[in-house]
Design a protein around this motif. Structure first.
Motif, PDB file in Angstrom:
ATOM      1  N   PHE A 145       0.828  -1.152  -0.053  1.00  0.00           N
ATOM      2  CA  PHE A 145      -0.077  -0.025  -0.019  1.00  0.00           C
ATOM      3  C   PHE A 145       0.875   1.110   0.062  1.00  0.00           C
ATOM      4  O   PHE A 145       0.993   2.046   0.901  1.00  0.00           O
ATOM      5  CB  PHE A 145      -0.985   0.028   1.160  1.00  0.00           C
ATOM      6  CG  PHE A 145      -2.091  -0.889   1.095  1.00  0.00           C
ATOM      7  CD1 PHE A 145      -3.263  -0.819   0.154  1.00  0.00           C
ATOM      8  CD2 PHE A 145      -2.217  -2.121   1.874  1.00  0.00           C
ATOM      9  CE1 PHE A 145      -4.078  -1.709  -0.179  1.00  0.00           C
ATOM     10  CE2 PHE A 145      -3.241  -3.075   1.653  1.00  0.00           C
ATOM     11  CZ  PHE A 145      -4.291  -2.823   0.658  1.00  0.00           C
ATOM     12  N   THR A 146       1.459   1.347  -1.185  1.00  0.00           N
ATOM     13  CA  THR A 146       2.185   2.642  -1.143  1.00  0.00           C
ATOM     14  C   THR A 146       1.392   3.840  -1.552  1.00  0.00           C
ATOM     15  O   THR A 146       0.011   3.762  -1.493  1.00  0.00           O
ATOM     16  CB  THR A 146       2.934   2.612  -2.835  1.00  0.00           C
ATOM     17  OG1 THR A 146       2.008   2.477  -3.881  1.00  0.00           O
ATOM     18  CG2 THR A 146       3.982   1.583  -2.756  1.00  0.00           C
ATOM     19  N   PRO A 147       1.590   5.192  -1.279  1.00  0.00           N
ATOM     20  CA  PRO A 147       0.634   6.038  -1.400  1.00  0.00           C
ATOM     21  C   PRO A 147      -0.116   6.143  -2.968  1.00  0.00           C
ATOM     22  O   PRO A 147      -1.411   6.229  -2.897  1.00  0.00           O
ATOM     23  CB  PRO A 147       1.623   7.440  -1.617  1.00  0.00           C
ATOM     24  CG  PRO A 147       2.637   7.145  -0.596  1.00  0.00           C
ATOM     25  CD  PRO A 147       2.862   5.554  -1.039  1.00  0.00           C
ATOM     26  N   VAL A 148       0.548   5.664  -3.945  1.00  0.00           N
ATOM     27  CA  VAL A 148      -0.267   5.633  -5.286  1.00  0.00           C
ATOM     28  C   VAL A 148      -1.291   4.400  -5.248  1.00  0.00           C
ATOM     29  O   VAL A 148      -2.387   4.731  -5.520  1.00  0.00           O
ATOM     30  CB  VAL A 148       0.689   5.386  -6.460  1.00  0.00           C
ATOM     31  CG1 VAL A 148       0.010   5.055  -7.536  1.00  0.00           C
ATOM     32  CG2 VAL A 148       1.619   6.647  -6.643  1.00  0.00           C
ATOM     33  N   ALA A 149      -0.714   3.353  -4.476  1.00  0.00           N
ATOM     34  CA  ALA A 149      -1.754   2.298  -4.453  1.00  0.00           C
ATOM     35  C   ALA A 149      -2.830   2.555  -3.480  1.00  0.00           C
ATOM     36  O   ALA A 149      -4.071   2.257  -3.806  1.00  0.00           O
ATOM     37  CB  ALA A 149      -1.112   0.946  -4.093  1.00  0.00           C
ATOM     38  N   SER A 150      -2.778   3.033  -2.507  1.00  0.00           N
ATOM     39  CA  SER A 150      -3.533   3.535  -1.492  1.00  0.00           C
ATOM     40  C   SER A 150      -4.640   4.403  -2.295  1.00  0.00           C
ATOM     41  O   SER A 150      -5.844   4.188  -1.997  1.00  0.00           O
ATOM     42  CB  SER A 150      -3.118   4.282  -0.334  1.00  0.00           C
ATOM     43  OG  SER A 150      -2.512   3.616   0.638  1.00  0.00           O
ATOM     44  N   VAL A 151      -4.345   5.338  -2.888  1.00  0.00           N
ATOM     45  CA  VAL A 151      -5.142   6.235  -3.555  1.00  0.00           C
ATOM     46  C   VAL A 151      -6.168   5.468  -4.598  1.00  0.00           C
ATOM     47  O   VAL A 151      -7.391   5.692  -4.674  1.00  0.00           O
ATOM     48  CB  VAL A 151      -4.475   7.511  -4.179  1.00  0.00           C
ATOM     49  CG1 VAL A 151      -5.482   8.454  -5.171  1.00  0.00           C
ATOM     50  CG2 VAL A 151      -3.975   8.156  -3.187  1.00  0.00           C
ATOM     51  N   CYS A 189     -10.126  -2.880 -13.117  1.00  0.00           N
ATOM     52  CA  CYS A 189      -9.831  -1.569 -13.187  1.00  0.00           C
ATOM     53  C   CYS A 189      -8.421  -1.500 -12.318  1.00  0.00           C
ATOM     54  O   CYS A 189      -7.358  -0.859 -12.736  1.00  0.00           O
ATOM     55  CB  CYS A 189     -10.435  -0.965 -12.687  1.00  0.00           C
ATOM     56  SG  CYS A 189     -11.900  -0.488 -13.869  1.00  0.00           S
ATOM     57  N   SER A 190      -8.460  -2.299 -10.987  1.00  0.00           N
ATOM     58  CA  SER A 190      -7.377  -2.057  -9.965  1.00  0.00           C
ATOM     59  C   SER A 190      -6.049  -2.875 -10.747  1.00  0.00           C
ATOM     60  O   SER A 190      -4.934  -2.474 -10.708  1.00  0.00           O
ATOM     61  CB  SER A 190      -7.822  -2.610  -8.842  1.00  0.00           C
ATOM     62  OG  SER A 190      -6.622  -2.532  -8.052  1.00  0.00           O
ATOM     63  N   PHE A 191      -6.313  -4.134 -11.465  1.00  0.00           N
ATOM     64  CA  PHE A 191      -5.322  -4.748 -12.128  1.00  0.00           C
ATOM     65  C   PHE A 191      -4.532  -3.996 -13.085  1.00  0.00           C
ATOM     66  O   PHE A 191      -3.527  -4.111 -13.340  1.00  0.00           O
ATOM     67  CB  PHE A 191      -5.758  -6.186 -12.513  1.00  0.00           C
ATOM     68  CG  PHE A 191      -4.920  -6.872 -13.222  1.00  0.00           C
ATOM     69  CD1 PHE A 191      -3.840  -7.699 -12.558  1.00  0.00           C
ATOM     70  CD2 PHE A 191      -4.823  -7.039 -14.535  1.00  0.00           C
ATOM     71  CE1 PHE A 191      -2.990  -8.375 -13.208  1.00  0.00           C
ATOM     72  CE2 PHE A 191      -4.117  -7.966 -15.239  1.00  0.00           C
ATOM     73  CZ  PHE A 191      -3.094  -8.563 -14.638  1.00  0.00           C
ATOM     74  N   LEU A 192      -5.406  -3.342 -13.904  1.00  0.00           N
ATOM     75  CA  LEU A 192      -4.951  -2.638 -15.001  1.00  0.00           C
ATOM     76  C   LEU A 192      -3.957  -1.477 -14.462  1.00  0.00           C
ATOM     77  O   LEU A 192      -2.730  -1.289 -15.172  1.00  0.00           O
ATOM     78  CB  LEU A 192      -6.072  -2.367 -16.077  1.00  0.00           C
ATOM     79  CG  LEU A 192      -6.877  -3.495 -16.947  1.00  0.00           C
ATOM     80  CD1 LEU A 192      -7.968  -2.942 -17.594  1.00  0.00           C
ATOM     81  CD2 LEU A 192      -5.903  -4.299 -17.761  1.00  0.00           C
ATOM     82  N   LEU A 193      -4.631  -0.790 -13.641  1.00  0.00           N
ATOM     83  CA  LEU A 193      -3.877   0.284 -13.190  1.00  0.00           C
ATOM     84  C   LEU A 193      -2.551  -0.173 -12.626  1.00  0.00           C
ATOM     85  O   LEU A 193      -1.423   0.502 -12.984  1.00  0.00           O
ATOM     86  CB  LEU A 193      -4.860   1.242 -12.240  1.00  0.00           C
ATOM     87  CG  LEU A 193      -4.106   2.212 -11.522  1.00  0.00           C
ATOM     88  CD1 LEU A 193      -3.621   3.510 -12.594  1.00  0.00           C
ATOM     89  CD2 LEU A 193      -4.915   2.819 -10.309  1.00  0.00           C
ATOM     90  N   PHE A 194      -2.691  -1.094 -11.738  1.00  0.00           N
ATOM     91  CA  PHE A 194      -1.361  -1.305 -10.854  1.00  0.00           C
ATOM     92  C   PHE A 194      -0.383  -2.084 -11.713  1.00  0.00           C
ATOM     93  O   PHE A 194       0.553  -2.165 -11.492  1.00  0.00           O
ATOM     94  CB  PHE A 194      -1.925  -2.036  -9.708  1.00  0.00           C
ATOM     95  CG  PHE A 194      -2.479  -1.343  -8.856  1.00  0.00           C
ATOM     96  CD1 PHE A 194      -1.911   0.098  -8.453  1.00  0.00           C
ATOM     97  CD2 PHE A 194      -3.647  -1.563  -8.304  1.00  0.00           C
ATOM     98  CE1 PHE A 194      -2.910   0.947  -7.462  1.00  0.00           C
ATOM     99  CE2 PHE A 194      -4.526  -0.766  -7.382  1.00  0.00           C
ATOM    100  CZ  PHE A 194      -3.842   0.277  -6.959  1.00  0.00           C
ATOM    101  N   SER A 195      -0.873  -2.842 -12.765  1.00  0.00           N
ATOM    102  CA  SER A 195       0.043  -3.598 -13.851  1.00  0.00           C
ATOM    103  C   SER A 195       0.791  -2.350 -14.525  1.00  0.00           C
ATOM    104  O   SER A 195       2.164  -2.714 -15.054  1.00  0.00           O
ATOM    105  CB  SER A 195      -0.829  -4.396 -14.846  1.00  0.00           C
ATOM    106  OG  SER A 195      -1.351  -5.344 -13.927  1.00  0.00           O
ATOM    107  N   LEU A 196       0.236  -1.226 -14.776  1.00  0.00           N
ATOM    108  CA  LEU A 196       0.849  -0.134 -15.563  1.00  0.00           C
ATOM    109  C   LEU A 196       1.966   0.640 -14.845  1.00  0.00           C
ATOM    110  O   LEU A 196       2.901   1.015 -15.117  1.00  0.00           O
ATOM    111  CB  LEU A 196      -0.065   0.653 -16.455  1.00  0.00           C
ATOM    112  CG  LEU A 196      -0.855  -0.444 -17.394  1.00  0.00           C
ATOM    113  CD1 LEU A 196      -1.763   0.658 -18.222  1.00  0.00           C
ATOM    114  CD2 LEU A 196       0.059  -0.434 -18.482  1.00  0.00           C
ATOM    115  N   VAL A 197       1.239   0.946 -13.474  1.00  0.00           N
ATOM    116  CA  VAL A 197       1.932   2.126 -12.487  1.00  0.00           C
ATOM    117  C   VAL A 197       2.891   1.397 -11.601  1.00  0.00           C
ATOM    118  O   VAL A 197       4.114   2.051 -11.434  1.00  0.00           O
ATOM    119  CB  VAL A 197       0.866   2.691 -11.747  1.00  0.00           C
ATOM    120  CG1 VAL A 197       1.428   3.691 -10.891  1.00  0.00           C
ATOM    121  CG2 VAL A 197       0.072   3.431 -12.662  1.00  0.00           C
ATOM    122  N   LEU A 198       2.736   0.305 -11.055  1.00  0.00           N
ATOM    123  CA  LEU A 198       3.782  -0.243  -9.823  1.00  0.00           C
ATOM    124  C   LEU A 198       4.733  -1.341 -10.833  1.00  0.00           C
ATOM    125  O   LEU A 198       4.476  -1.772 -11.838  1.00  0.00           O
ATOM    126  CB  LEU A 198       2.889  -1.154  -9.082  1.00  0.00           C
ATOM    127  CG  LEU A 198       1.859  -0.240  -8.224  1.00  0.00           C
ATOM    128  CD1 LEU A 198       1.067  -1.187  -7.360  1.00  0.00           C
ATOM    129  CD2 LEU A 198       2.362   0.896  -7.704  1.00  0.00           C
TER     130      LEU A 198
END
Length: 415
Positions: free
Chosen positions: A76-82, A406-415
């Motif tokens: 739960f990084t700041p980006v992941a939490s948001v 949506c969470s999977f797609l976002l965090f696959s690209l961001v994290l």
């Protein structure tokens, strides 16, 4: 940048909690406010207080599960939490637009699952337990509702009276030098007992809502590296609940909710007790679960059990083609009662300030025996039509799915 994301995360958490408080206050205290037992401000105070107790005690277990057990707290990084909180808030927005109560718990967990899948850190064994609870809890609610509706509800409906007073139960006498609270002179002992029961169950629902929903608002912000401690998270969540209770909940308390206006107040209290108990037990075990799903399934089970009184156990087990008992949830509505049967006022009638008078003690009829009640009268109206049930179930499945994808797609690209 990190500080900015932390502030943004807390802001999104407050938004989520604000919406939860607004909807949960109406569900918990709608009957009490509609029957003029408490005022809206009092409802907000009681909801906030008991939600705080629920969140501060058993709610900690759910916060711990969602903040560090489904995925490691380090994820739960700041980006992941948001991101997780954003998708939870998005689900609330979608459900409000479609007029369907979404499961905030299921959606929040779905967003966390997407994070776990994207990072390869998902605790699959725990998720199996959580999903199993999501299947079992509604079934337990349905079964409890069916048993109560078939065997206990008719007796409760005749011997427990819930009436609407013309004036509030507690009034302020300003005739003296010092104003003092007084009890409505028109209230009978039965009214007082019923009133206390209604308010106590409303407070219990507030406790359950706080226990299960605090984690939905702040879990991603709590734990290793998060901007909030558990204590701070609980206070932020309940503070947001309170903000919703004193603002948008006023409208919910006025209308009491379109989906339950035909539900007798006695049935509403039974549903609240069963649904709240299921969620309290799961929260104590640290399992995030949906209060909306459990209570709705209890309503359906209660209506089915009430309608099934038109047939005996033998008839239900071996119905003939021409004598198949009609079973429908409409048996709970006012139109689904026999003509000589006194009915509790419905939640909608209380909200509209109209309610049938309670029967006198010497007018209480006998409860018809099992299998002797008229199936057509028991099934006169439908509590939930097929399209409504389909829309609700679809949204319950769709919103967590949207959260995961949506969470999977976002965090696959961001994290």
């Amino acid at each position: 940048m990190v500080a900015l994301l932390a502030v943004l995360g807390i802001g999104v958490a407050v938004f989520v909690g604000y919406n939860i408080g607004g909807s949960s206050t109406g569900v918990a205290f709608g009957p009490a406010v509609g029957s003029r037992l408490v005022r809206k401000v009092t409802a907000g105070v009681l909801f906030t207080g008991f939600a705080l107790i629920g969140a501060w005690t058993v709610g900690r277990n759910v916060i711990d599960t969602m903040s560090s057990s489904i995925v490691p707290a380090s994820q739960f990084t700041p980006v992941a939490s948001v991101g997780v909180l954003f998708f939870t808030g998005l689900a609330l927005l979608v459900s409000n637009l479609y007029g369907v109560p979404a499961s905030t718990s299921m959606t929040a967990v779905g967003a966390i699952v997407g994070l776990g899948l994207a990072t390869g850190t998902l605790n699959e064994a725990l998720m199996f337990t959580i999903v199993s609870a999501w299947v079992v809890a509604p079934l337990v609610g349905f079964l409890c509702g069916a048993v109560i509706g078939r065997y206990l509800y008719p007796y409760l409906d005749r011997y427990i009276a819930f009436t609407r007073l013309d004036d509030h139960l507690i009034q302020v006498d300003g005739s003296g030098a010092v104003p003092r609270p007084t009890v409505n002179s028109n209230a009978t002992v039965r009214d007082l007992v019923g009133s206390v029961l209604v308010v106590v169950i409303a407070c219990y629902m507030a406790f359950s809502a706080g226990a299960s929903n605090a984690a939905n608002a702040v879990a991603p912000l709590v734990g290793a590296g998060g901007p909030l401690t558990v204590d701070q998270g609980v206070l932020v969540a309940v503070g947001a609940f309170s903000l919703g209770s004193f603002t948008i909940a006023r409208r919910t308390l006025d209308t009491v909710g379109d989906d339950i206006t035909e539900l007798p107040i006695l049935a509403a209290l039974i549903v609240s007790t069963v649904g709240g108990t299921i969620i309290t037990i799961l929260s104590a075990l640290g399992i995030p679960a949906s209060l909306a799903v459990s209570t709705t399934c209890t309503i359906i089970g209660l209506g089915w059990g009430r309608a099934s009184r038109a047939a005996s156990i033998a008839d239900l087990a071996t119905p003939t083609p021409n004598e198949r008992p009609a079973v429908a949830t409409g048996a709970l509505t006012a139109g689904g009662q026999q003509e000589n049967t006194p009915t509790s006022p419905t939640v909608g009638e209380l909200a509209d300030r109209e309610a049938p008078a309670a029967p006198a003690d010497d007018e209480t009829p006998d409860v018809p025996s099992m299998g002797s009640e008229d199936a057509e009268e028991l099934s006169a109206e439908s509590l939930f039509d097929a399209s409504a049930v389909s829309r609700i179930v679809t949204m319950w499945v769709l919103t967590p799915t949207i959260g995961v994808v949506c969470s999977f797609l976002l965090f696959s690209l961001v994290l």
